[in-house]
Each structure stands twice: as structure tokens, then as C-alpha cells.
Design an enzyme around this catalytic site. Structure first.
Site, PDB file in Angstrom:
ATOM      1  N   ASP A  34     -15.344  15.494 106.361  1.00  0.00           N
ATOM      2  CA  ASP A  34     -16.552  14.839 105.852  1.00  0.00           C
ATOM      3  C   ASP A  34     -16.195  13.975 104.642  1.00  0.00           C
ATOM      4  O   ASP A  34     -15.857  14.503 103.578  1.00  0.00           O
ATOM      5  CB  ASP A  34     -17.573  15.918 105.457  1.00  0.00           C
ATOM      6  CG  ASP A  34     -18.986  15.392 105.348  1.00  0.00           C
ATOM      7  OD1 ASP A  34     -19.159  14.159 105.297  1.00  0.00           O
ATOM      8  OD2 ASP A  34     -19.918  16.205 105.317  1.00  0.00           O
ATOM      9  N   ASP A  35     -16.213  12.658 104.829  1.00  0.00           N
ATOM     10  CA  ASP A  35     -15.916  11.708 103.749  1.00  0.00           C
ATOM     11  C   ASP A  35     -14.439  11.736 103.337  1.00  0.00           C
ATOM     12  O   ASP A  35     -14.119  11.625 102.154  1.00  0.00           O
ATOM     13  CB  ASP A  35     -16.782  11.967 102.512  1.00  0.00           C
ATOM     14  CG  ASP A  35     -18.245  11.693 102.715  1.00  0.00           C
ATOM     15  OD1 ASP A  35     -18.642  11.369 103.849  1.00  0.00           O
ATOM     16  OD2 ASP A  35     -19.028  11.826 101.751  1.00  0.00           O
ATOM     17  N   CYS A  72     -22.710   9.649 107.910  1.00  0.00           N
ATOM     18  CA  CYS A  72     -22.544  10.940 108.558  1.00  0.00           C
ATOM     19  C   CYS A  72     -23.396  11.149 109.801  1.00  0.00           C
ATOM     20  O   CYS A  72     -22.879  11.415 110.885  1.00  0.00           O
ATOM     21  CB  CYS A  72     -22.889  12.013 107.529  1.00  0.00           C
ATOM     22  SG  CYS A  72     -22.986  13.653 108.193  1.00  0.00           S
ATOM     23  N   LYS A 126     -21.193  22.011 109.422  1.00  0.00           N
ATOM     24  CA  LYS A 126     -22.300  21.089 109.157  1.00  0.00           C
ATOM     25  C   LYS A 126     -22.900  20.540 110.447  1.00  0.00           C
ATOM     26  O   LYS A 126     -22.182  20.135 111.356  1.00  0.00           O
ATOM     27  CB  LYS A 126     -21.755  19.948 108.279  1.00  0.00           C
ATOM     28  CG  LYS A 126     -22.747  18.867 107.910  1.00  0.00           C
ATOM     29  CD  LYS A 126     -22.096  17.930 106.914  1.00  0.00           C
ATOM     30  CE  LYS A 126     -22.967  16.738 106.575  1.00  0.00           C
ATOM     31  NZ  LYS A 126     -22.375  15.896 105.516  1.00  0.00           N
ATOM     32  N   HIS A 128     -26.410  18.386 110.410  1.00  0.00           N
ATOM     33  CA  HIS A 128     -26.906  17.108 109.887  1.00  0.00           C
ATOM     34  C   HIS A 128     -27.473  16.178 110.955  1.00  0.00           C
ATOM     35  O   HIS A 128     -27.370  14.949 110.854  1.00  0.00           O
ATOM     36  CB  HIS A 128     -25.802  16.381 109.096  1.00  0.00           C
ATOM     37  CG  HIS A 128     -26.369  15.562 107.980  1.00  0.00           C
ATOM     38  ND1 HIS A 128     -25.624  14.691 107.226  1.00  0.00           N
ATOM     39  CD2 HIS A 128     -27.639  15.463 107.497  1.00  0.00           C
ATOM     40  CE1 HIS A 128     -26.389  14.093 106.326  1.00  0.00           C
ATOM     41  NE2 HIS A 128     -27.621  14.542 106.473  1.00  0.00           N
ATOM     42  N   HIS A 211     -16.834  16.302 101.139  1.00  0.00           N
ATOM     43  CA  HIS A 211     -18.108  15.722 100.683  1.00  0.00           C
ATOM     44  C   HIS A 211     -18.528  16.345  99.353  1.00  0.00           C
ATOM     45  O   HIS A 211     -18.211  17.498  99.066  1.00  0.00           O
ATOM     46  CB  HIS A 211     -19.167  15.992 101.761  1.00  0.00           C
ATOM     47  CG  HIS A 211     -20.436  15.215 101.611  1.00  0.00           C
ATOM     48  ND1 HIS A 211     -21.335  15.431 100.590  1.00  0.00           N
ATOM     49  CD2 HIS A 211     -20.982  14.242 102.385  1.00  0.00           C
ATOM     50  CE1 HIS A 211     -22.374  14.629 100.741  1.00  0.00           C
ATOM     51  NE2 HIS A 211     -22.175  13.882 101.814  1.00  0.00           N
ATOM     52  N   ASP A 269     -15.682  11.725 109.511  1.00  0.00           N
ATOM     53  CA  ASP A 269     -16.959  11.169 109.976  1.00  0.00           C
ATOM     54  C   ASP A 269     -17.217   9.768 109.458  1.00  0.00           C
ATOM     55  O   ASP A 269     -18.047   9.043 110.003  1.00  0.00           O
ATOM     56  CB  ASP A 269     -18.125  12.104 109.631  1.00  0.00           C
ATOM     57  CG  ASP A 269     -18.376  12.233 108.134  1.00  0.00           C
ATOM     58  OD1 ASP A 269     -17.483  11.892 107.330  1.00  0.00           O
ATOM     59  OD2 ASP A 269     -19.471  12.704 107.766  1.00  0.00           O
ATOM     60  N   ASN A 270     -16.544   9.379 108.402  1.00  0.00           N
ATOM     61  CA  ASN A 270     -16.589   8.003 107.872  1.00  0.00           C
ATOM     62  C   ASN A 270     -15.514   7.915 106.805  1.00  0.00           C
ATOM     63  O   ASN A 270     -14.807   8.894 106.533  1.00  0.00           O
ATOM     64  CB  ASN A 270     -17.968   7.647 107.295  1.00  0.00           C
ATOM     65  CG  ASN A 270     -18.607   8.720 106.447  1.00  0.00           C
ATOM     66  OD1 ASN A 270     -19.602   9.325 106.833  1.00  0.00           O
ATOM     67  ND2 ASN A 270     -18.032   9.001 105.292  1.00  0.00           N
ATOM     68  N   LYS A 287     -17.161   4.531 102.177  1.00  0.00           N
ATOM     69  CA  LYS A 287     -18.323   5.122 102.844  1.00  0.00           C
ATOM     70  C   LYS A 287     -19.569   4.267 102.669  1.00  0.00           C
ATOM     71  O   LYS A 287     -19.815   3.707 101.607  1.00  0.00           O
ATOM     72  CB  LYS A 287     -18.571   6.514 102.265  1.00  0.00           C
ATOM     73  CG  LYS A 287     -19.812   7.196 102.793  1.00  0.00           C
ATOM     74  CD  LYS A 287     -20.027   8.547 102.146  1.00  0.00           C
ATOM     75  CE  LYS A 287     -21.298   9.208 102.652  1.00  0.00           C
ATOM     76  NZ  LYS A 287     -21.509  10.558 102.067  1.00  0.00           N
TER      77      LYS A 287
END
Length: 461
Positions: A34-35, A72, A126, A128, A211, A269-270, A287
Site C-alpha cells: 500500500d503506497d 487505492c 485491507k 477499502h 500507508h 496499489d499505486n 501517489k
């Protein structure tokens, strides 16, 4: 085709032929960071220690142009449906905890497809993708088991967001002590150990690290004491903790005798958020933006004995491609009626194809858009989309991978061609569901537990 690319694909093809007809479908382990920044993994030359991920990347096939969406929820929607988020109204922002919507119920998920093919399925970490009502929960979308959180960001030790608890096991909130990255790995190992070995598994490990909030395991920052910037120091320790958690999961799979039968996919995810300690260099941006640093992410695929060590795919692929790839490996291709945007990666991995896409849609919001060619070098970035002052930027990513020279005026015919392709995507897009509600709307009460029941109790109709 350039000679180096032809050589890489040829080497992959030789080693991958044995994979064309395995005795039974492989186990599938999908790991999502994540990130995570482009330069925050060892195999890209970054300074953060990621030895377990490095070993997998070097022992498998690296995707050097793997594209996510800029944020995300959009990436997760695309991953789990094989379709662009603009088809679901999820192309803008992220799904806030107080949102009344989520991944549309009419969408067929990767977990549903795999469960139909005999897999047992779990998501750890996660979600989301919405939880306004029970039907939106991961355990109602094809996953037999969920352990983790529904919202976008929680405290790593408190497991809370804005004071409300967001830690669940199969739709029940749980109070537990522990750092989320470690707990997710523990949960994955527990689920694997307790499962039916006669059935293949699909395990989606969806880490919330690295994240924000920036919170590393106690004592782990000492390894990075030489980093002066406090945010970068904490972030680095969080990434290394994610790496160690991944290693524990892989160790269990190997000790259980299943690693040779398990395909592993890793991606972010990004792109990383530079203001939160991430480093996407030498790529531009980060991001939430569609420059390369926001959407071109670290990724690889690993299958010991089936895919060659040290392989690299340098043509553009995207997160939506994972859906048809994994579903097809599970026994049969997805139904054409699903109208996927993703394409099966296997012909690329075996050398039967040298590209998959005419274009890849990287972003499409109310004000911005971006797409790039699948076989050519050009990328179009559009700002103030459809406005009177709409601005086109065109980059040749082969000659200028860091997006320093805008060629929109110099090569206007290319920009116009790609803008026409983007217009076709716009005509297919659903209305965006997102509103600019970064904070709870007036009158909204934070629930004691972030769940459908908790939302109803705190905010009765």
C-alpha cells in the site's frame, strides 16, 4: 521487436513451456503493498532492505512497466474485477468510511471466479471497497475468509480510525494486541494451516503498509538510524517489516511442501507518497497523480520451477491483467460476457505475444486523464479535461522515461490520436460516485466499530 526483448521473451518461453498443463491448478498468493515507492525495493536499487521480496523478484519475472491506478480503491476495484474503475463509478478519489457505496454488486470478483473453480479463498488485511451494507463486505464478494480492516487507514497498533475500531475476522470485530503487518502474516499462516489441502487456495494478502499513519514496529527504526528524515526513517522500517512478514508466509508455504505448486504475484496499489517518506525516483510524481511515479509500480510474478529466474517483461501491463491471468490458470478462461479490460499475461510470459494492449487507461476523472500505448512509446496526460483550457501533455517514454519533455505541440498528430482514444473511454464511463467528502459530513457520528452494523447503530436512518 528489439533484440534484448526478444531474448528475454525467448528465455521465458523455454522455461515456461512446462507450465502449460500443470496436474492441477496452482495455489495463488497475491500480495499487495500500500503506497510503496518505485525506489523503495532492493531490486530497483533502493536503500531500504527488502531481502525476501528481492529474492522472489530475482527468482521470478519482474514487470518493469506494471501500471496501477493512481489511488487505492480504484486499483483494488480493477484488480478484483479485471475492469477499469471508470466502468464502476470508482474512478475518482477513494471510498470513504462514511460513503454509501462500494464496489457495485453487479461486478463479478476474482474471488468469486476462483471459488467457482474449486478454490478456497481468503483476503487478509485491507479491503477499502466499501462496507455501507452487509452485501459489500469481502465475505459476501467471494472470499470465504476475511481478517483485517475495511477502511483505508488505521493505527498499526490500535487498529482504529478516528477512534472507531476497524479490525475484523469474518464480519465480527475483534480486539487484539499487535502490529497489523505482523498480524496479517499471522492470520495468513493460520488460515493456510487450517485449510483443506485437497483444494487449491487463493490467498490475497493486502497489507496496509507502508500507508500512513507512519508507525513502525517498536525498535525497528534503529536499523535506519542513519536516515536523518524522521518520516523516511519510519517509512523504511515499515517497508522492511512488510518484507519480513512476506518472508514468514513464504517460509510456511515452503515448509508445508507447497511452494512448487504456488504462483506468487506482488505489486503495489499505486506509487508512493513522497510527503510520507516514499521515494519514486527516478520516476516523476507520486501517489494520486498519473505521472509514472504515481502509476508505475514495483511488481513481479514468481513460480519456482515453472517461470525462469531473472526474467523481465518490459512491455506495459496493468493490474487489471491479473484477473484473466489467474482465472485462466485456475482451469478455464473468464466468461467473455464480463467484458474485461485486462488481458491474460500468460502469452506474454511464454513468448507467444510481444504486447497485450493497444492502449492502457491510467486515469480518468472529472478533471484529469492519462493513457499510454501498449506497443508504442507514447503517453498522453490531460489536465483540465474537457475544460476551455484543456491541456495535453505527450511523452515519449522510451526516449524520456522520466517525463521531462512535453511533445504535445511537436507531435500534435500523436496527441490527437491518443486524445481520440481517450474520448472513446469517456463515452463508456459511468458517472463517478465520489464526492469531495474527505472529512465526515455534518451530523455524521463516528461509530464505535467501523462495520455495517456499527454505522447503522451510530447513524440510524
Amino acid at each position: 521487436m528489439p533484440p534484448l526483448r526478444r531474448l528475454l521473451l525467448g528465455l521465458i518461453a523455454v522455461a515456461a513451456l512446462a507450465c502449460s498443463a500443470p496436474e492441477r491448478p496452482p495455489n495463488l498468493l497475491l500480495i499487495l503493498a500500500d503506497d510503496l515507492g518505485w525506489n523503495d525495493v532492493g531490486w530497483h536499487g533502493g536503500p531500504i532492505r527488502t531481502p525476501r521480496l528481492d529474492a522472489l523478484a530475482e527468482g521470478g519475472v519482474r514487470f518493469e512497466r506494471f501500471y496501477s491506478q493512481p489511488l487505492c480503491s480504484a486499483t483494488r476495484a480493477s484488480l478484483l474485477t479485471g475492469r477499469y474503475p471508470m466502468r464502476q463509478g470508482l474512478q475518482m478519489g477513494v471510498i470513504r468510511p462514511w460513503a454509501s457505496y462500494g464496489l457495485p454488486l453487479g461486478e463479478r470478483t476474482l474471488a468469486e471466479e476462483l471459488r467457482e473453480r474449486g478454490y478456497r479463498t481468503a483476503i487478509l488485511g485491507k479491503w477499502h471497497l466499501g462496507f455501507a451494507n452487509d452485501a459489500l463486505l469481502p465475505t459476501r464478494r467471494g472470499f470465504d475468509h476475511h481478517y483485517g480492516h475495511y477502511t483505508g487507514a488505521i493505527g498499526y497498533e490500535t487498529h482504529r480510525f478516528l477512534g472507531g475500531l476497524d479490525w475484523h475476522r469474518d464480519e465480527r470485530s475483534v480486539l487484539e494486541v499487535g502490529y497489523t503487518t505482523s498480524l496479517i502474516a499471522d492470520g495468513a499462516i493460520r488460515w493456510l494451516a487450517e485449510g483443506d489441502r485437497e483444494r487449491p487456495f487463493f490467498l490475497f494478502v493486502s497489507f496496509n503498509a507502508p500507508h500512513t499513519p507512519l508507525q513502525a514496529p517498536a525498535g525497528s527504526e534503529e536499523e535506519y538510524a542513519h536516515i536523518a528524515d524522521e518520516r523516511r526513517r519510519t517509512y523504511a522500517a515499515m517497508v522492511t517489516a512488510l518484507d519480513a512478514a512476506t518472508g514468514r508466509i513464504l517460509d510456511f508455504i515452503e515448509e508445508d511442501g507447497l511452494l512448487d505448486d504456488t504462483l506468487v504475484v506482488f505489486a503495489s496499489d499505486n506509487g508512493g507518497e513522497p510527503s510520507a517518506g516514499a521515494d519514486n525516483s527516478p520516476l516523476r510524481g507520486g501517489k494520486s497523480r498519473s505521472y509514472e511515479g504515481g502509476v508505475r509500480v514495483p511488481a513481479f510474478i514468481y513460480w519456482r520451477g515453472r517461470l525462469p529466474a531473472g526474467g523481465a517483461i518490459t512491455v506495459p501491463v496493468q493490474v487489471a491483467d491479473l484477473f484473466p491471468t489467474l482465472v485462466t490458470l485456475a482451469g478455464r478462461p473468464p466468461d467473455p460476457m464480463l467484458e474485461l479490460d485486462g488481458r491474460d499475461l500468460w502469452p506474454l510470459l511464454t513468448g507467444e505475444a510481444d504486447h497485450l494492449h493497444e492502449t492502457l487507461l491510467l486515469e480518468l476523472t472529472r478533471g484529469r486523464a492519462a493513457l499510454r500505448e501498449g506497443a508504442g512509446p507514447y503517453k498522453l496526460v490531460v489536465k483540465r479535461l474537457d475544460g476551455e483550457a484543456e491541456r495535453l501533455e505527450l511523452y515519449d517514454l522510451d526516449a524520456d522515461p522520466y517525463e521531462t519533455r512535453d511533445l504535445a505541440r511537436e507531435r500534435g498528430e500523436v496527441a490527437a490520436r491518443l486524445r481520440a482514444r481517450l474520448r472513446a473511454y469517456q463515452e463508456q464511463a459511468a458517472d463517478a460516485r465520489w464526492t469531495s467528502d474527505e472529512r465526515p459530513p455534518g451530523g455524521f457520528r463516528i461509530p464505535g466499530v467501523w462495520s455495517p452494523r456499527g454505522l447503522r447503530a451510530a447513524n440510524p436512518p
